[in-house]
Design a protein around this motif. Structure first.
Motif, mmCIF file in Angstrom:
data_model
loop_
_atom_site.group_PDB
_atom_site.id
_atom_site.type_symbol
_atom_site.label_atom_id
_atom_site.label_comp_id
_atom_site.label_asym_id
_atom_site.label_seq_id
_atom_site.Cartn_x
_atom_site.Cartn_y
_atom_site.Cartn_z
ATOM 1 N N ARG A 109 -33.964 41.078 90.844
ATOM 2 C CA ARG A 109 -34.398 41.612 92.147
ATOM 3 C C ARG A 109 -34.800 43.074 91.973
ATOM 4 N NH1 ARG A 109 -34.763 40.337 97.173
ATOM 5 N NH2 ARG A 109 -33.775 38.310 96.807
ATOM 6 N N THR A 110 -35.972 43.399 92.513
ATOM 7 C CA THR A 110 -36.523 44.743 92.348
ATOM 8 C C THR A 110 -36.725 45.410 93.698
ATOM 9 O OG1 THR A 110 -38.826 44.011 92.417
ATOM 10 C CG2 THR A 110 -37.722 43.925 90.285
ATOM 11 N N GLN A 111 -36.916 46.718 93.652
ATOM 12 C CA GLN A 111 -37.188 47.457 94.881
ATOM 13 C C GLN A 111 -38.660 47.389 95.262
ATOM 14 O OE1 GLN A 111 -35.678 51.301 93.733
ATOM 15 N NE2 GLN A 111 -33.641 50.906 94.596
ATOM 16 N N GLY A 112 -39.547 47.297 94.278
ATOM 17 C CA GLY A 112 -40.976 47.267 94.551
ATOM 18 C C GLY A 112 -41.605 45.996 94.034
ATOM 19 N N ASP A 113 -42.831 46.104 93.521
ATOM 20 C CA ASP A 113 -43.561 44.960 93.002
ATOM 21 C C ASP A 113 -42.835 44.400 91.775
ATOM 22 O OD1 ASP A 113 -45.360 43.066 92.140
ATOM 23 O OD2 ASP A 113 -46.869 44.505 91.461
ATOM 24 N N PRO A 114 -42.390 43.143 91.816
ATOM 25 C CA PRO A 114 -41.641 42.598 90.672
ATOM 26 C C PRO A 114 -42.444 42.592 89.374
ATOM 27 C CG PRO A 114 -41.404 41.192 92.608
ATOM 28 C CD PRO A 114 -42.470 42.185 92.929
ATOM 29 N N LEU A 115 -43.742 42.270 89.467
ATOM 30 C CA LEU A 115 -44.540 42.166 88.250
ATOM 31 C C LEU A 115 -44.721 43.518 87.561
ATOM 32 C CD1 LEU A 115 -47.275 39.587 89.337
ATOM 33 C CD2 LEU A 115 -45.299 39.215 87.854
ATOM 34 N N ALA A 116 -44.523 44.602 88.289
ATOM 35 C CA ALA A 116 -44.634 45.920 87.674
ATOM 36 C C ALA A 116 -43.534 46.154 86.644
ATOM 37 C CB ALA A 116 -44.598 47.006 88.748
ATOM 38 N N LEU A 117 -42.463 45.385 86.741
ATOM 39 C CA LEU A 117 -41.345 45.532 85.805
ATOM 40 C C LEU A 117 -41.369 44.476 84.704
ATOM 41 C CD1 LEU A 117 -38.402 46.406 88.215
ATOM 42 C CD2 LEU A 117 -39.414 47.880 86.492
ATOM 43 N N ALA A 118 -42.413 43.661 84.636
ATOM 44 C CA ALA A 118 -42.456 42.567 83.664
ATOM 45 C C ALA A 118 -42.348 43.088 82.234
ATOM 46 C CB ALA A 118 -43.733 41.752 83.849
ATOM 47 N N THR A 119 -43.094 44.127 81.909
ATOM 48 C CA THR A 119 -43.064 44.666 80.548
ATOM 49 C C THR A 119 -41.691 45.218 80.204
ATOM 50 O OG1 THR A 119 -45.423 45.212 80.665
ATOM 51 C CG2 THR A 119 -44.120 46.332 78.987
ATOM 52 N N ALA A 120 -41.081 45.931 81.145
ATOM 53 C CA ALA A 120 -39.763 46.510 80.898
ATOM 54 C C ALA A 120 -38.707 45.427 80.709
ATOM 55 C CB ALA A 120 -39.381 47.436 82.045
ATOM 56 N N VAL A 121 -38.789 44.365 81.492
ATOM 57 C CA VAL A 121 -37.835 43.260 81.355
ATOM 58 C C VAL A 121 -38.008 42.579 80.007
ATOM 59 C CG1 VAL A 121 -37.224 40.975 82.244
ATOM 60 C CG2 VAL A 121 -37.569 42.891 83.826
ATOM 61 N N ARG A 122 -39.258 42.360 79.613
ATOM 62 C CA ARG A 122 -39.507 41.744 78.304
ATOM 63 C C ARG A 122 -38.935 42.604 77.176
ATOM 64 N NH1 ARG A 122 -44.503 41.362 78.800
ATOM 65 N NH2 ARG A 122 -44.781 39.154 79.295
ATOM 66 N N GLN A 123 -39.124 43.908 77.264
ATOM 67 C CA GLN A 123 -38.617 44.794 76.219
ATOM 68 C C GLN A 123 -37.091 44.801 76.208
ATOM 69 O OE1 GLN A 123 -40.553 46.381 73.832
ATOM 70 N NE2 GLN A 123 -38.486 46.597 72.964
ATOM 71 N N ALA A 124 -36.476 44.696 77.378
ATOM 72 C CA ALA A 124 -35.012 44.661 77.435
ATOM 73 C C ALA A 124 -34.471 43.447 76.693
ATOM 74 C CB ALA A 124 -34.554 44.653 78.888
ATOM 75 N N VAL A 125 -35.157 42.301 76.817
ATOM 76 C CA VAL A 125 -34.745 41.108 76.081
ATOM 77 C C VAL A 125 -34.932 41.323 74.588
ATOM 78 C CG1 VAL A 125 -35.217 38.658 75.697
ATOM 79 C CG2 VAL A 125 -35.248 39.582 78.027
ATOM 80 N N TRP A 126 -36.056 41.916 74.200
ATOM 81 C CA TRP A 126 -36.335 42.127 72.774
ATOM 82 C C TRP A 126 -35.394 43.161 72.171
ATOM 83 C CZ3 TRP A 126 -42.380 42.229 73.304
ATOM 84 C CH2 TRP A 126 -42.835 40.903 73.446
ATOM 85 N N ASP A 127 -34.841 44.055 72.979
ATOM 86 C CA ASP A 127 -33.852 44.998 72.473
ATOM 87 C C ASP A 127 -32.586 44.274 72.034
ATOM 88 O OD1 ASP A 127 -35.523 47.122 72.905
ATOM 89 O OD2 ASP A 127 -34.622 47.708 74.823
ATOM 90 N N VAL A 128 -32.322 43.121 72.666
ATOM 91 C CA VAL A 128 -31.155 42.312 72.289
ATOM 92 C C VAL A 128 -31.488 41.385 71.137
ATOM 93 C CG1 VAL A 128 -29.487 40.589 73.115
ATOM 94 C CG2 VAL A 128 -30.230 42.451 74.623
ATOM 95 N N ASP A 129 -32.674 40.748 71.184
ATOM 96 C CA ASP A 129 -33.099 39.826 70.129
ATOM 97 C C ASP A 129 -34.612 39.928 70.010
ATOM 98 O OD1 ASP A 129 -33.712 37.782 68.393
ATOM 99 O OD2 ASP A 129 -32.555 36.239 69.443
ATOM 100 N N ALA A 130 -35.081 40.600 68.971
ATOM 101 C CA ALA A 130 -36.519 40.839 68.815
ATOM 102 C C ALA A 130 -37.294 39.555 68.556
ATOM 103 C CB ALA A 130 -36.755 41.817 67.659
ATOM 104 N N ALA A 131 -36.613 38.465 68.147
ATOM 105 C CA ALA A 131 -37.289 37.199 67.865
ATOM 106 C C ALA A 131 -37.225 36.231 69.039
ATOM 107 C CB ALA A 131 -36.678 36.547 66.626
ATOM 108 N N GLN A 132 -36.741 36.692 70.188
ATOM 109 C CA GLN A 132 -36.584 35.799 71.341
ATOM 110 C C GLN A 132 -37.846 35.825 72.219
ATOM 111 O OE1 GLN A 132 -34.247 33.532 72.418
ATOM 112 N NE2 GLN A 132 -35.849 33.144 73.936
ATOM 113 N N PRO A 133 -38.560 34.700 72.336
ATOM 114 C CA PRO A 133 -39.731 34.674 73.225
ATOM 115 C C PRO A 133 -39.338 34.863 74.689
ATOM 116 C CG PRO A 133 -39.742 32.814 71.689
ATOM 117 C CD PRO A 133 -38.392 33.435 71.603
ATOM 118 N N VAL A 134 -40.165 35.582 75.412
ATOM 119 C CA VAL A 134 -40.014 35.745 76.858
ATOM 120 C C VAL A 134 -41.289 35.198 77.491
ATOM 121 C CG1 VAL A 134 -39.587 37.352 78.749
ATOM 122 C CG2 VAL A 134 -38.657 37.828 76.461
ATOM 123 N N SER A 135 -41.161 34.152 78.277
ATOM 124 C CA SER A 135 -42.348 33.455 78.767
ATOM 125 C C SER A 135 -42.248 33.181 80.257
ATOM 126 C CB SER A 135 -42.523 32.132 78.005
ATOM 127 O OG SER A 135 -41.400 31.303 78.208
#
Length: 827
Positions: free
Chosen positions: A656-682
């Protein structure tokens, strides 16, 4: 000196006069640009709309599957209607073993599971749609690869090397169509698999984006399981065996293998043709049949309107035809000329209709992919185009030649003496009948479109039980080999959520195995502590929808807590098992009781599953569909669930976001890759996108039926206007005489409007009767509105009265402004 021979006139369509007739036809049509434009537009719209919809129906329902002898391919389902469930439920692996070992109706019987693979190495990690299957799937379908080979039985043995078959799309996109890929390895879910084959480009089974197929290698424990309804069974019947015969045999086999338990009968078996099953799964058949009926109605209106225009035009040309007959033109000569005009008009309409067919089909292709079967490809059917244009051409030629045939039998002297175009009561009645028929069919279409519109609005306004605004969804499907350990999975979810919740603009986040509306299954049989086994008629009440979630997931979606507490850090792997339930489950299993503190567990009485304590009750969410009431559901904490099937692991990250959810898509993807760089986010999308996808079928129905109803309304208005305009023209002398004798203009206007309303009211009355009966077909599509909703029917009637008044305005105005002296002198 020889005498030149006279040129032969030839037959009816003598070649030496053909060009003369065509030139005259073009001059005639150019002299009446209004009639020509309307006629071409009407026919072109009919051709374009009908070709597009009939091609869609042909592509989906009539075109055979791209497999050898597709009529012998079937799917096998459990049928639990006797227990109050659906007609089609995926069999278990144990069911498949029973079918395979006990049936004699099949040449091949295969089972497969649709899942996901994570492709890593050689580029960004990528999530792929895949299939885990018995090795005979391709032999069952009759498929040969374009490169390499398909599976063999040795590929699923205990000592078999890991192998995979990939799609042409993946081969070209990821590997540059390298023919040397066959024999090399790729990394799927952290496991090296050797690519042994590439399937053909048009192979889209079982879903459109299937990219990887791997051999199943089921363990004995899996094959004995009767508690996992996630597998699909497809078979090829032996020659001469019908689906009905196979169904009867498998029902006997199933009942022999599993006699009734506690008085509860064994599920029945359903065998359905594969082509029919694909459209059944997509829910397209009812939609297509409805659209087919609508477009047929539009075609009838088009033909009726065209006939009306041609009849009116022919009546107006009676004086011209009489003059030509007086000058010596024979009936054959006039017939030939009018047929030539009709042919030119039809040719122009067909040319424009072809363009409209292509354009409308492109629009249709963008509109309907979400509601079509995944394996279907749209294609414009030129056979349909030929049929539709032929029907339109026949209509033009038939009614275009009518005036010449009428002129051949009439007394042209009376027509010339009258000073105006003569008419007959019969032709006037025919035109009025055609207009009434158009109005009748149009009212039925408008009623259907109105009901779908009200139903669509009711679905969107329904309380869905969660807040979809400012919510982002991303999929992270974990590798079953890399994350086989429950502790590793729990660590991944915990670390990702910690990083995502710390992002600027994020207010809450959580994980679930399935976010609302993304999966229509997920049910389990449960037992309530202290309750005896259910009676057969109550058996279905014990099958409850389940969701596996992390703490914070329900709060992210705004689901209210009604009693007790939410899942939190207390529900760890070492803590006693707990569960949340929704209010619908309370009403179903604990009516009038306090469910908090009660115990439930998986399986029937006597199961060795641990008891779970209900710690709270939350509000209901519509998880299966927006137009279905909320199921009874329970939620289990991720840390406490040790499941052997990877597809039950949480995969939907909900933020849940305060503004446009899609504006945070890149940041969310990077947060997942910070945990596992080989984990696809789709599949990153908003929750509102998920809502839109859920109502896509309704949106398609409403859009297309609304377009057809609007076209029918326009055509009916044009037809009504044409009749009134012709009537005013025919009665010019009579109107002038009345006005010369003192009749006011308002009385003349009332007379024209009264004629229009008379035709309209007859058509509306007949249309409402037809709508009252016909819209019952739409009952299965409706939500929150009756198929005979009086408000909708009344609104349609009022709308058509207003359209009638608008259509009668210009003819009435012309009648009121007739100059008596000029009209009488001309007559």
């Amino acid at each position: 000196m020889s005498t030149p021979k006279p040129r032969r006139s030839g037959g009816l369509f003598a070649f030496d006069r053909l060009f003369q007739d065509v030139r005259y036809a073009l001059r005639t049509l150019r002299s009446t640009p209004g009639f020509t434009a309307i006629a071409v537009a009407i026919l072109a719209l009919g051709i374009g709309a009908n070709t597009a919809i009939f091609s869609l129906v042909s592509s989906t329902l009539l075109r055979p599957l791209p497999f050898p002898e597709p009529e012998r391919l079937v799917m096998v389902w459990d049928d639990i209607r006797a227990q109050g469930g659906p007609a089609r439920v995926e069999p278990t692996l144990a069911d498949f073993v029973d079918f395979r070992d006990g049936s004699r109706s099949f040449e091949q019987l295969a089972v497969y599971l649709v899942l996901n693979y994570n492709l890593t190495g050689g580029g960004e990690p990528e999530r792929l749609s895949g299939v885990r299957t018995t090795t005979n799937l391709f032999a069952t379908l009759g498929l040969q690869p374009v490169l390499g080979r398909t599976f063999v039985p040795d590929d699923e043995g205990p000592s078999a090397l890991p192998v995979a078959i990939i799609s042409t799309t993946l081969w070209e996109r990821r590997f540059g169509a390298d023919p040397g890929l066959v024999g090399r390895t790729i990394t799927l879910d952290g496991l090296q698999r050797t690519v042994i084959g590439i399937v053909p480009p048009d192979f889209r089974y079982p879903i459109a984006d299937s990219s990887v197929w791997t051999p199943a290698a089921f363990t004995p424990e899996e094959l004995a399981s009767r508690g996992n309804y996630q597998y699909y069974v497809v078979g090829r019947l032996k020659p001469g065996v019908t689906p009905g015969a196979a169904q009867a045999e498998l029902t006997t086999v199933s009942n022999t293998a599993q006699p009734p338990v506690n008085g509860v009968p064994r599920r029945a078996v359903l065998v359905a043709e594969l082509n029919e099953q694909l459209t059944y799964n997509a829910g397209t058949r009812p939609t297509l049949y409805t659209l087919l009926a609508a477009v047929v109605a539009l075609l009838l209106i088009t033909c009726a309107n065209m006939a009306n225009l041609l009849l009116a035009r022919g009546a107006q040309r009676q004086r011209e035809l009489a003059v030509r007959k007086a000058l010596g033109a024979g009936a054959g000569r006039m017939l030939r000329q009018l047929l030539t005009e009709s042919a030119v008009l039809a040719a122009a309409s067909v040319a424009v209709g072809i363009v409209l067919s292509v354009l409308s089909f492109r629009y249709l292709g963008r509109l309907v992919p979400g509601v079509l079967p995944d394996t279907m490809r749209l294609g414009l059917d030129w056979r349909v185009l030929v049929f539709t244009t032929g029907l339109a051409a026949v209509t033009v030629l038939l009614f275009g030649a009518g005036p010449a045939l009428l002129a051949a039998r009439r007394d042209f002297g009376a027509v010339l003496k009258s000073g105006s175009a003569a008419t007959s009561a019969g032709s006037g009645r025919l035109r009025n009948t055609l207009v009434v028929a158009e109005i009748t069919v149009t009212v039925v279409l408008l009623a259907g479109a109105g009901l779908l519109l009200r139903s669509y609005a009711a679905v969107l306004a329904a309380d869905r039980g969660f807040d979809s605004d400012h919510v982002l969804i991303a999929e992270t499907v974990l590798s079953p080999t890399q994350y086989a350990d429950r502790t590793a999975r729990a660590g991944f979810y915990r670390n990702v959520l910690e990083r995502v919740r710390g992002l600027p603009g994020v207010t809450a986040a959580g994980y679930a195995n399935n976010a609302p509306l993304t999966f229509k299954g997920g049910r389990a049989y449960i037992t309530v502590e202290g309750r005896p086994p259910p009676r057969p008629e109550d058996f279905q009440k014990q099958i409850i929808s389940d969701r596996i979630v992390t703490p914070g997931y329900l709060e992210t979606l705004g689901v209210p807590l009604l009693r007790g507490r939410q899942l939190d850090a207390r529900d760890s792997a070492d803590a006693p098992p707990t569960a949340l339930i929704n209010d619908a489950m309370v009403r179903q299993l604990f009516p009038g009781e306090d469910a908090v503190g009660r115990h439930i567990r998986f399986g029937p009485p006597g199961s060795d599953a641990p008891w779970m304590t209900i710690v709270g009750v939350v509000g209901d969410m519509r998880q299966m569909a927006l137009d279905l009431p909320a199921d009874a559901e329970f939620y289990l904490p991720t840390d406490q669930i040790s499941v052997m099937f990877a597809f039950l692991w949480p995969k939907h990250l909900v933020v849940r976001t305060q503004g446009d959810p899609l504006a945070l898509a890149t940041a969310v993807r990077q947060a997942v890759w910070d945990v596992d760089a080989a984990q696809p986010v789709s599949s990153i999308r908003t929750m509102n996108d998920v809502l839109a996808a859920d109502v896509a079928n309704r949106n398609t129905q409403l859009t297309l039926l609304g377009v057809f109803a609007a076209l029918a309304l326009i055509l009916s208005a044009v037809g009504l206007y044409g009749v009134l305009a012709y009537t005013v023209t025919q009665r010019t002398a009579e109107i002038a005489l009345r006005m010369a004798l003192g009749a006011p203009a308002t009385r003349v206007v009332r007379g024209v409007v009264r004629s229009a309303l008379g035709l309209a009211l007859i058509g509306i009355a007949l249309g409402l009767v037809g709508a009252f009966a016909g819209t019952r077909v739409l009952a299965s599509f409706l939500y929150g509105v009756s198929a005979t909703d009086p408000v909708t029917l009344a609104a349609v009637a009022v709308l058509f009265v207003l359209v009638t008044l608008a259509a009668s305005y210009v003819p009435a105005w012309r009648a009121a402004h007739v100059d008596p002296a000029t009209a009488l002198r001309g007559d």
